[in-house]
Write a protein that holds these residues in place. Structure first.
Motif, short mmCIF file in Angstrom:
data_model
loop_
_atom_site.label_atom_id
_atom_site.label_comp_id
_atom_site.label_asym_id
_atom_site.label_seq_id
_atom_site.Cartn_x
_atom_site.Cartn_y
_atom_site.Cartn_z
N LYS A 57 0.87 -1.17 0.00
CA LYS A 57 0.00 0.00 0.00
C LYS A 57 0.91 1.23 0.00
CE LYS A 57 -3.97 2.22 0.59
NZ LYS A 57 -4.79 2.58 -0.58
N ASP A 58 0.99 1.91 -1.16
CA ASP A 58 2.00 2.94 -1.37
C ASP A 58 1.53 4.30 -0.84
OD1 ASP A 58 4.05 4.53 -2.18
OD2 ASP A 58 3.74 4.27 -4.33
N GLU A 59 1.85 4.56 0.41
CA GLU A 59 1.45 5.80 1.06
C GLU A 59 2.37 6.97 0.72
OE1 GLU A 59 -1.49 6.06 3.55
OE2 GLU A 59 -1.73 4.71 1.85
N SER A 60 3.41 6.71 -0.06
CA SER A 60 4.34 7.79 -0.43
C SER A 60 3.73 8.76 -1.43
CB SER A 60 5.63 7.20 -1.01
OG SER A 60 5.41 6.66 -2.30
N VAL A 200 0.42 -6.19 7.32
CA VAL A 200 1.66 -5.99 8.07
C VAL A 200 1.97 -4.50 8.14
CG1 VAL A 200 4.09 -6.62 8.29
CG2 VAL A 200 2.48 -8.20 7.16
N THR A 201 2.21 -4.01 9.35
CA THR A 201 2.55 -2.60 9.52
C THR A 201 3.46 -2.44 10.73
OG1 THR A 201 1.66 -0.37 9.81
CG2 THR A 201 0.53 -2.13 10.98
N GLY A 202 4.18 -1.34 10.74
CA GLY A 202 4.96 -0.99 11.92
C GLY A 202 4.14 -0.10 12.84
N ALA A 203 4.75 0.32 13.94
CA ALA A 203 4.08 1.20 14.89
C ALA A 203 5.03 2.32 15.29
CB ALA A 203 3.62 0.43 16.12
N GLY A 204 4.56 3.55 15.12
CA GLY A 204 5.30 4.72 15.60
C GLY A 204 4.49 5.34 16.73
N THR A 205 3.32 5.85 16.37
CA THR A 205 2.36 6.25 17.41
C THR A 205 1.51 5.05 17.83
OG1 THR A 205 0.68 6.82 15.76
CG2 THR A 205 2.20 8.57 16.44
N GLY A 206 1.27 4.14 16.91
CA GLY A 206 0.34 3.04 17.15
C GLY A 206 -1.02 3.31 16.53
N GLY A 302 10.92 -1.47 4.81
CA GLY A 302 11.75 -2.67 4.83
C GLY A 302 11.46 -3.56 6.03
N THR A 303 11.15 -2.96 7.16
CA THR A 303 10.81 -3.74 8.35
C THR A 303 9.58 -4.59 8.08
OG1 THR A 303 11.58 -1.83 9.65
CG2 THR A 303 10.49 -3.60 10.85
N SER A 304 8.56 -3.98 7.49
CA SER A 304 7.34 -4.73 7.15
C SER A 304 7.60 -5.76 6.07
CB SER A 304 6.24 -3.76 6.71
OG SER A 304 5.80 -2.95 7.78
N LEU A 305 8.40 -5.40 5.07
CA LEU A 305 8.65 -6.31 3.96
C LEU A 305 9.42 -7.55 4.42
CD1 LEU A 305 8.32 -6.66 0.87
CD2 LEU A 305 10.57 -5.58 0.62
N PHE A 306 10.39 -7.36 5.28
CA PHE A 306 11.16 -8.50 5.78
C PHE A 306 10.24 -9.48 6.51
CE2 PHE A 306 14.11 -10.70 8.67
CZ PHE A 306 15.14 -11.03 7.79
N ILE A 324 -1.06 -11.08 1.18
CA ILE A 324 -0.49 -10.31 2.28
C ILE A 324 -0.34 -8.87 1.81
CG2 ILE A 324 1.57 -9.93 3.70
CD1 ILE A 324 2.09 -12.92 3.63
N VAL A 325 -0.69 -7.93 2.67
CA VAL A 325 -0.54 -6.51 2.37
C VAL A 325 0.40 -5.89 3.39
CG1 VAL A 325 -1.68 -4.28 2.10
CG2 VAL A 325 -2.88 -6.38 1.43
N ALA A 326 1.44 -5.22 2.90
CA ALA A 326 2.34 -4.46 3.76
C ALA A 326 2.28 -3.00 3.33
CB ALA A 326 3.77 -4.99 3.65
N LEU A 327 2.73 -2.11 4.22
CA LEU A 327 2.65 -0.68 3.93
C LEU A 327 3.98 -0.15 3.42
CD1 LEU A 327 0.55 0.78 6.88
CD2 LEU A 327 -0.20 -0.44 4.84
N LEU A 328 3.91 0.61 2.33
CA LEU A 328 5.05 1.39 1.86
C LEU A 328 4.82 2.79 2.41
CD1 LEU A 328 6.51 1.40 -1.78
CD2 LEU A 328 6.62 3.36 -0.24
#
Length: 374
Positions: A57-60, A200-206, A302-306, A324-328
């Motif tokens: 999901k290309d958020e850039s 798949v996503t990371g968390a900064g604020t959550g 990259g964290t999500s992609l790995f 599977i969907v990961a966030l860009l």
């Protein structure tokens, strides 16, 4: 003789000028969303016979170039509707990255001053990005004090401290309203596997993981949510041990995700699985992505992609088909001097080659030869 009529005082009176300004401001922020096309859902090629689809999901492609554009828009609307922002309010945020860039953009749309409180060690490039969007930067010596300093500065200026780490999980409507989860499912509607096995996503604020996790439950989806975490972050150990008091005392090297404390907006109970990813693996993964697709992204992608490749290999081992969907999260051109710099990587002590081998094997054979999930 009758008693004199008591004067009625409406402490919540909202005069016409204030109302008109706020209504106009909400219209301005909403118009930004209306004229911005939805972000793309990109495919990463995998062997057809596997029956597994990997999407990014290309958020850039947001106007300010990152996932944080959604958060900033939601935070502004939340604060405007709560009456916290009025005409002339100074907007203050504790951020040295993409959130500050996006909030500066919206503040400028509304004609409001924006101040980002950030560590004095913040790179000149990041400061320039915030200033380019019309913001100013308030530097502090001790990074731990950015929250308190932001609150103090907002109080001194008679402004509003946005406090992304507290309000991210509640500012976005997790039921729908074109949030990121709803957008993903809409875009998957005509794909071979419209209900993904994993997001798949990371968390900064959550805030993003809270929105996605709640959306999945509210709409009764069987999709599972995997949150990835870099080194030195409190989210993974806090989730694992169900201890929100955990502190690491170290900043994350993967910009946009990972925090030294368990932030209030991170909701651990909506997360099905967490994977802690080595920082070198995150950097290797965005370089690997560039080599197979030509796409560049920040290391949080990259964290999500790995982790996504780890999940793909598990699906292969279980003979499971699905998507599977990961966030860009943001573009790679912001990181030419760091994540894409060989000298920077060497200075960090990263062994990128071993992780590139792991990813190549996973991509071509569906077998995971990397470190076990933590």
């Amino acid at each position: 003789m009758s008693a004199p009529a008591k004067e009625i005082i409406d402490l919540n009176r909202w005069n016409r000028a204030e109302r008109d300004w706020v209504i106009g401001a909400i219209g301005t922020v909403t118009a930004d969303a209306n004229r911005s096309a939805d972000t793309h859902l990109l495919t990463v090629p995998l062997p057809h016979q596997w029956g597994i689809q990997l999407y990014l999901k290309d958020e850039s492609t947001h106007p300010t170039g990152s996932l944080k554009h959604r958060l900033a828009r939601s935070l502004f609307l939340y604060a405007l509707c709560n009456g916290w922002i009025t005409e002339g309010s100074a907007i203050v945020e504790a951020s040295s990255g993409s959130t500050a860039v996006s909030e500066a953009y919206f503040a400028r749309l509304l004609g409001l001053p924006f101040i980002a409180v950030m560590p004095a060690t913040t790179s000149a490039a990041k400061i320039a990005m915030i200033e380019r969007e019309g913001g100013t930067c308030h530097l502090v010596t001790d990074p731990v004090t950015i929250y308190q300093e932001s609150a103090r500065l907002a109080d001194e200026l008679g402004g509003h401290f946005m406090d992304q780490f507290t309000y991210a999980e509640r500012a976005t409507d997790w039921r729908g309203n074109n949030n990121i989860a709803e957008s993903i499912f809409d875009q998957l509607a005509y794909e071979p596997f419209p209900i993904p096995e994993w997001i798949v996503t990371g968390a900064g604020t959550g805030g993003t993981s809270a929105t996605i996790g709640r959306f999945l439950r509210y709409h009764r989806r069987h999709t599972r949510l995997c949150v990835v975490d870099p080194e030195n972050s409190a989210f993974f150990p806090g989730w694992k041990h169900r201890d929100s008091a955990i502190r690491t005392g170290h900043a994350s090297r993967i910009e946009g995700i990972g925090r030294p404390r368990f932030e209030p907006s991170f909701i651990p109970t909506v997360v099905d699985r967490m994977i802690q990813v080595p920082d070198a693996a995150s950097v290797a993964a965005v370089r690997f992505l560039r080599s197979i697709t030509g796409l560049t992204a920040g290391a949080s992608t990259g964290t999500s992609l790995f982790a996504a490749y780890r999940l793909i290999c598990e699906m292969r081992a279980e003979n499971t088909r699905g998507s599977i969907v990961a966030l860009l999260c943001d573009p790679g051109d912001r990181y030419t001097d760091t994540y894409y710099s060989d000298s920077w990587a060497a200075h960090q002590g990263f062994d990128l080659e071993s992780y590139l081998d792991i990813l190549h094997t996973a991509h071509t054979t569906g077998k995971w030869l990397g470190p076990p999930s933590r």
